[in-house]
Structures are given as C-alpha cells and as structure tokens.
Design an enzyme around this catalytic site. Sequence first.
Site, PDB file in Angstrom:
ATOM      1  CB  SER A 146      44.409  57.115  31.646  1.00  0.00           C
ATOM      2  OG  SER A 146      43.060  56.749  31.805  1.00  0.00           O
ATOM      3  CE  LYS A 183      38.024  46.989  27.632  1.00  0.00           C
ATOM      4  NZ  LYS A 183      38.480  47.638  26.380  1.00  0.00           N
ATOM      5  CB  CYS A 186      53.311  54.107  30.831  1.00  0.00           C
ATOM      6  SG  CYS A 186      54.322  52.629  30.822  1.00  0.00           S
ATOM      7  CD  GLU A 232      52.317  48.464  36.541  1.00  0.00           C
ATOM      8  OE1 GLU A 232      52.798  49.608  36.602  1.00  0.00           O
ATOM      9  OE2 GLU A 232      52.791  47.502  37.180  1.00  0.00           O
ATOM     10  N   GLY A 250      41.937  54.162  36.022  1.00  0.00           N
ATOM     11  CA  GLY A 250      42.355  53.332  37.156  1.00  0.00           C
ATOM     12  C   GLY A 250      41.522  53.621  38.399  1.00  0.00           C
ATOM     13  CD  GLU A 284      50.712  59.813  30.626  1.00  0.00           C
ATOM     14  OE1 GLU A 284      49.563  59.741  31.095  1.00  0.00           O
ATOM     15  OE2 GLU A 284      51.443  58.825  30.503  1.00  0.00           O
TER      16      GLU A 284
END
Length: 470
Positions: free
Chosen positions: A222, A170, A277, A243, A226, A374
């Site tokens: 993000s 997806k 990232c 990740e 996660g 971030e």
Amino acid sequence: MTVEPCLIIDGQARATAARFDVINPATGVAFATCPQAGAEDLDDAVAAARRAFPTWAATPIEDRAARLLAIADAVEARKAEIIRLLSTEQGKPMAGGAAGEVGAAIMWTRFTAGLRPEVELIQDDATARIELHRRPLGVVASITPWNHPVLIAVWHILPALLAGNCVVIKPSSYTPLSTLLLVEIAAALLPPGVLNVVTGEGAMGQAISGHPGIDKIVFTGSTPTGRRIMANAAGNLKRLTLELGGNDAAIILPDADVDVVAPKIFAKAFGNSGQTCAALKRLYVHDSLHDALAGKLADLARAAKLGPGDDPESQFGPVQNRAQFDRVCELAADAKARGGRFLAGGEPLSGPGYFFPLSVVVDVTDGMRVVDEEQFGPILPVIRYHDVEDALARANAGENGLGGSVWSSDVAAATALAQRLICGTAWVNDHASLSPAAPFGGAKQSGIGVEFGLHGLQEYQQVQVLRVAR
Ligand code: NAD
C-alpha cells in the site's frame, strides 16, 4: 515442504520458538502455523547474504541464469503443491487463479533468465574510451503483499538474483507459506546465503527497511506503507523500488460496443476478486451507454460462482483477510448511505469465511469513498459522464497513477486519449494485462521505479562509468 514450514537462512531450514496462525479466508479458521522470525533471524539472514554476495556477484551471468532456469523447472515439478498452498492461504480458486499465478511465475522466471544487460559505449575517441557498466547493489530486501504472493515474490527475487545481488524476502504475514515453500525450492539450487526468507508483520518490515546491512528495498504494497519504508530507508540511502496502490480509471467512449467490452471489463475489474493493484477500479461510462453496460456487468456479477479455492466450481474466492473484508463492507455501506444503488451484490454473504459478492454500484460519483479510495475488493463503481474532457480530468484526479484505460471502437481516438492519462501503464481496449518484457510501475504516489524487462533489471544495478584515458 519440510515437515513444518521453516525460515531459510544461509541455506539452512530454521525453526523458531514462536509461531503464528495462518487463516484460510474461505473458513476464517487457522489451517497452519508459520514460524515467527525475530531480530536475530533478520541479522543472521542479512549477514549470510552479505557473506554470499562477493562470490555470487562474481559468478558469470550465464551461470546465474542457468540457476534461474533450474529454479523454474523445480517450481514446475512441484507446482501442484504450491497451487494448493497458495489457494488455501490466499483464497483464490486452485483451478483458475492459483494455477494461473504459479504458471505466470514460472513463465516470468524463464523470461527473466534470458535478460542480459549490455555495456553501453558513451565515447571512444582520441581522449578517452568511456563505457557504462552496471554492477549489482549488494543485499536486496523484498517485502511482498498478500494478493499475488507467489508471483510478486518471483517478480522481486529473480531479477535481483540475475543481476548478482543476494536477497532476503519477507512475505505478508497473511500469506507466508507459499513463499516459504518457493524459497525452500529455490534456495536448494543456489549457494548458501544467496536467498533467505524471514517472516513477520509490519514490525519486521520496519526492521528490514531500517537495517544498515541492506542496500535496496523492493516493496509491493500500500502507499502508506511505502511512505513509511521510504522514510525509514533513509539512514543508509537504500535504493528503492516501490510498487504501491492504484485506483485505476477506465473511460468508455460513446462508440464502444457494449456486448464486446462488458465481459472484458468484468474480467479486469473482478479478477482475483478485485484484489489486484492494477485492477480496473473506477468505470467512467458515457451517458449513452451507461445503463446498458452497468446492466450487463451486473448480470455477469450475479452469475459468478463464489466459493472456496478447492471447489473446482469456484470462479472467485473470498476477500483475503478480515481487515480487508471489513473495509469492503464499510465502503459498500458508505456508498449506500450516500445514494449508491447496487445492481448486484452490496452485502456480505452469510456463512463462514470472508465472502463478499461481486458488486456493481451505480448513482455514485467522485467525492464518495467507493470512488475516491482503492477498494481492493469486489466492488465496481460505475460513474456516468457526459463530457469526455471531464471524465479525463476525473480519471487523472487523486494521488494514484498506476494504470488507466480507454475503450472504444475507434482505436486511434482511444489511443490519443489514453496518452493523456497520468499513469504508469495506459491500456486501449484492455486493462491490467502485463508482460515480462514491458516495464510496469506507477506515476504519482503509485510508486517509484519499474519492474520487468531490462528497465526493471536496472533497478537492481548500480551504474558504473569506466573511463580509460588515451
Ligand atoms: P501492506 O502495505 O499492508 O503490506 C505489504 C507488506 O508490507 C506486508 O508484507 C506487510 O507485512 C509489510 N509492512 C506492513 N507495515 C510495514 C512497515 N511499516 N514497514 C515495512 N513493511 C511493512 O499492503 P497489503 O495490504 O499487503 O497489499 C495491498 C496493497 O498493495 C494495495 O494498496 C495494492 O494496490 C498494493 N499492491 C500494489 C502492487 C503494484 O505492483 N503496484 C501490486 C500488488 C499490490
């Protein structure tokens, strides 16, 4: 691509009644629509993958690898089409970023095809022969983000397939079309059901992570998402590779050569307009070099050419979507309100699209949002330090631990310090460079598990011990 982009389920293109808009971030206007998958489409994709699994898992690895190589060739043959689509939906310049991403995807596919898991001999004596084998897991679901949609899809799908699993992917609803095209190309070279694609937003991701027919989730995105996936995947103890976000620090030691490091740091902080990232997101510079380095970075930022992806002059594209653009604007405004001084950029550009200039901000420090969070956009905070131990402590603070770097003319000193960074990859005089042979993953809340190479392949396999009594 098929006339209208379609889902691919059980080897068949499937249209849907509902469709959603895909926005070109350089204009802010929809340029295409994407099929919207529903619960039934997901169930069908998972069922097709389960049906295909026993035969695919029993197919010799050399045959599976040959299919991967054929996929690489087919993607290469249609790369111009993929590059254009990727650039239009993601925003990155065709000539630089999009071509680079598709080229890397092809290279990664070929490298992955060459991986071979080995049987490990644990014991062989008068009592028993014990071997460690690795078996495929079953159905792997991949959920991908919008920053490098083609490359990250390849990172997820290809090792999963090589290991003998079947896949349902997806893509992000911001950048679904290049993945639909990639899957259309790849699925045509695979038995029906081995590779399937569904679409949708967070709700579809939620349905995937809770689906009882899926054995493993590989997710790039993000950290908050996660965490949700991990909680939702507990029902059938899905295996997870996560990740997640990063807020990578770089420490510039006092003996670094500013002229040498400035262009490299610039490239590693602003590549893909900062939407990577493992981009360099916090720059800690020794007091003695601070002004010279910040000044050079600002010069480079001001000289950069921003523009739409199809303009060959464009070096950097827009921020990919409205929500991320608003967040970048918010972080810049917050930095200013707290005394940050922008040597370059700092205000969104007027005109259409989500363009924010490459921005360098000084007089900022830990505790400010632009440093602690971030940015995932084109703002680089430059933070002055006096004591290297203090810089290291600040680099290691926070929940992230994806990457980090140390820059110096003294490679031995930089290497020693880099090993004290708490992160998945520590670079010396470099940042964010990845290799298909080297495992990549996050420490702390930047993730669980690794991708790439044999270590990455093992994430798609279950250990089976074979013990034969003597
Ligand atoms: P995101 O977490 O918002 O979305 C990623 C994917 O998850 C999308 O496909 C989205 O539809 C899906 N999703 C959203 N909610 C979900 C839910 N509740 N359950 C399951 N799936 C859900 O991330 P993003 O904004 O697309 O990407 C940016 C983030 O990704 C940044 O934090 C960045 O650092 C991170 N990232 C990490 C890596 C890495 O390798 N560590 C690489 C690229 C991006």
